[in-house]
Motif scaffolding. Structure first.
Motif, mmCIF file in Angstrom:
data_model
loop_
_atom_site.group_PDB
_atom_site.id
_atom_site.type_symbol
_atom_site.label_atom_id
_atom_site.label_comp_id
_atom_site.label_asym_id
_atom_site.label_seq_id
_atom_site.Cartn_x
_atom_site.Cartn_y
_atom_site.Cartn_z
ATOM 1 N N PRO A 117 0.820 -1.221 0.000
ATOM 2 C CA PRO A 117 0.000 0.000 0.000
ATOM 3 C C PRO A 117 0.848 1.262 0.000
ATOM 4 O O PRO A 117 2.039 1.233 0.321
ATOM 5 C CB PRO A 117 -0.763 -0.130 1.322
ATOM 6 N N GLU B 55 0.574 4.584 2.109
ATOM 7 C CA GLU B 55 -0.166 5.082 3.276
ATOM 8 C C GLU B 55 -0.813 6.438 2.987
ATOM 9 O O GLU B 55 -0.324 7.219 2.171
ATOM 10 C CB GLU B 55 0.758 5.188 4.489
ATOM 11 N N ALA B 56 -1.924 6.712 3.695
ATOM 12 C CA ALA B 56 -2.756 7.890 3.430
ATOM 13 C C ALA B 56 -1.974 9.203 3.460
ATOM 14 O O ALA B 56 -2.189 10.089 2.618
ATOM 15 C CB ALA B 56 -3.909 7.940 4.423
ATOM 16 N N ASP B 57 -1.054 9.362 4.420
ATOM 17 C CA ASP B 57 -0.307 10.623 4.501
ATOM 18 C C ASP B 57 0.618 10.803 3.307
ATOM 19 O O ASP B 57 0.830 11.901 2.810
ATOM 20 C CB ASP B 57 0.473 10.708 5.826
ATOM 21 N N LYS B 58 1.148 9.676 2.814
ATOM 22 C CA LYS B 58 2.029 9.733 1.631
ATOM 23 C C LYS B 58 1.209 10.019 0.375
ATOM 24 O O LYS B 58 1.662 10.745 -0.521
ATOM 25 C CB LYS B 58 2.784 8.407 1.477
ATOM 26 N N VAL B 59 0.016 9.472 0.312
ATOM 27 C CA VAL B 59 -0.888 9.755 -0.806
ATOM 28 C C VAL B 59 -1.182 11.251 -0.869
ATOM 29 O O VAL B 59 -1.072 11.885 -1.930
ATOM 30 C CB VAL B 59 -2.213 8.962 -0.661
ATOM 31 N N ASP B 60 -1.523 11.841 0.261
ATOM 32 C CA ASP B 60 -1.837 13.278 0.319
ATOM 33 C C ASP B 60 -0.640 14.127 -0.093
ATOM 34 O O ASP B 60 -0.788 15.126 -0.812
ATOM 35 C CB ASP B 60 -2.291 13.661 1.728
ATOM 36 N N LYS C 155 -6.163 9.441 -5.710
ATOM 37 C CA LYS C 155 -6.280 8.301 -4.795
ATOM 38 C C LYS C 155 -6.873 7.119 -5.556
ATOM 39 O O LYS C 155 -7.734 7.288 -6.420
ATOM 40 C CB LYS C 155 -7.188 8.657 -3.612
ATOM 41 N N LEU D 221 -8.057 2.789 -5.050
ATOM 42 C CA LEU D 221 -8.239 1.583 -4.253
ATOM 43 C C LEU D 221 -8.211 0.383 -5.194
ATOM 44 O O LEU D 221 -8.975 0.331 -6.161
ATOM 45 C CB LEU D 221 -9.582 1.636 -3.513
ATOM 46 N N GLU E 133 -4.803 0.403 -0.675
ATOM 47 C CA GLU E 133 -4.802 1.823 -1.034
ATOM 48 C C GLU E 133 -3.491 2.187 -1.728
ATOM 49 O O GLU E 133 -2.412 1.832 -1.255
ATOM 50 C CB GLU E 133 -4.972 2.682 0.217
ATOM 51 N N THR E 134 -3.610 2.901 -2.830
ATOM 52 C CA THR E 134 -2.421 3.351 -3.549
ATOM 53 C C THR E 134 -2.779 4.642 -4.287
ATOM 54 O O THR E 134 -3.710 5.339 -3.903
ATOM 55 C CB THR E 134 -1.903 2.255 -4.504
ATOM 56 N N VAL E 135 -2.020 4.980 -5.311
ATOM 57 C CA VAL E 135 -2.314 6.166 -6.123
ATOM 58 C C VAL E 135 -2.396 5.754 -7.591
ATOM 59 O O VAL E 135 -1.989 4.654 -7.971
ATOM 60 C CB VAL E 135 -1.246 7.273 -5.950
#
Length: 322
Positions: free
Chosen positions: A221, A223-228, A239, A241, A255-257
């Motif tokens: 995955p 992680e959400a903070d890295k995605v942002d 974003k 999924l 979760e990825t980008v």
């Protein structure tokens, strides 16, 4: 009397010739001039090629005077160069690669392509990081010293890999980068010569399915903070999924980008032609769905999401219509 008859016949002949010439001119004026549209796609085993073939079929059936042909190519970077050189009129590319070309950065450093315009974004191309099930690597934080397939040199995948690693505070000097194509990376994973493979493509991706049918795999995955952080720095990311069961043995959502596949044209392509092409494509999306599962993501409502470059006036006219 004989002279009068000859004169009458000559007059009839002249009138017939004039009428014939007029009819021929009228027919020539009515017949639309053929416009050849060469469509640059990708490899025959990928997603671009079948979708490009479907687009060519749609244009040939629905836009009078168009003669469209899809051709297999080396995908995004090659397609933009072909467009720049006037070898194609419509090209399928990743939106991040289009952004690099328009700005003259990354693989297009000092080779800016400013005469390119967007038509529409199509569907998400997911950035997938694959390891074998038994791998000790659990997150992207575990990549130090590992053999990582980051994509071919100068490819969109390679730029994605570098940017994602950067978000984790990693550089190529921290690992052992392998500049491999999707197929080569898949074989490397199976043979144990690669620890992790980066793949940017619509999911499910054939190269990953091929591994998963032979060996158990996992997707790492982002992680959400890295995605942002990625989306904030690079406007072309979104974003994404990867839903459970996208691949054999994948039991959880990941979760990825993602970046987006998109259509581009030369800036100087006639606006009326671009309008008619755009209208035909979005009026026949069922044909795109039939060509590939990812065609389901191609809708008028999402066609401007992630558009990284100026849109062509012809396409803009279509999207402004109710």
């Amino acid at each position: 009397m004989k002279k009068l008859f000859i004169l009458m016949m000559a007059s009839i002949l002249v009138m017939s010739l004039l009428i014939g010439c007029g009819s021929q001119k009228a027919a020539e004026q009515k017949a639309p001039e053929k416009k050849f549209i060469n469509i640059a796609t990708g490899g025959t085993a990928g997603v671009y090629y079948p979708l490009g073939g479907a687009i060519a079929e749609i244009l040939n059936k629905n836009v009078p005077g168009i003669n469209a042909t899809a051709q297999s190519t080396g995908a995004s970077v090659a397609n933009i160069n072909m467009l720049k050189d006037g070898k194609v009129e419509l090209a399928m590319v990743q939106n991040d690669t289009a952004y690099y070309a328009f700005k003259g950065i990354e693989m297009f450093k000092d080779k800016q392509v400013a005469n390119m315009r967007g038509v529409a974004t199509l569907y998400n191309e997911t950035i997938q990081m694959i390891v074998l099930e038994e791998s000790p690597i659990k997150t992207l934080n575990d990549l130090k010293g590992k053999k990582v397939a980051v994509g071919s040199i100068g490819s969109g995948t390679e730029a994605n890999a570098r940017q994602i690693l950067e978000a984790y505070g990693l550089a190529y000097t921290d690992l052992n980068p392998q500049y491999l194509s999707f197929g080569e990376a898949a074989n490397g994973l199976k043979d144990g010569n690669v620890d992790v493979a980066f793949v940017t493509a619509g999911a499910p991706t054939a190269a990953i399915q091929d591994i998963a049918f032979q060996k158990k795999i996992r997707l790492l995955p982002v992680e959400a903070d890295k995605v942002d952080a990625l989306i904030k720095k690079y406007p072309f990311y979104a974003k994404q999924l990867v839903k459970a069961n996208t691949y054999p043995g994948q039991t959880t959502d990941i979760e990825t980008v993602a970046v987006k596949a998109m259509l581009v044209v030369p800036e100087n392509l006639d606006a009326d032609i671009v309008y008619k092409m755009t209208k035909a494509i979005y009026g026949n999306t069922d044909r795109l769905k039939a060509a590939h599962k990812l065609g389901e993501g191609i809708t008028k409502e999402s066609a401007l999401e992630g558009m990284p470059i100026p849109i062509h006036p012809g396409a803009e006219k279509f999207f402004k219509e109710k």
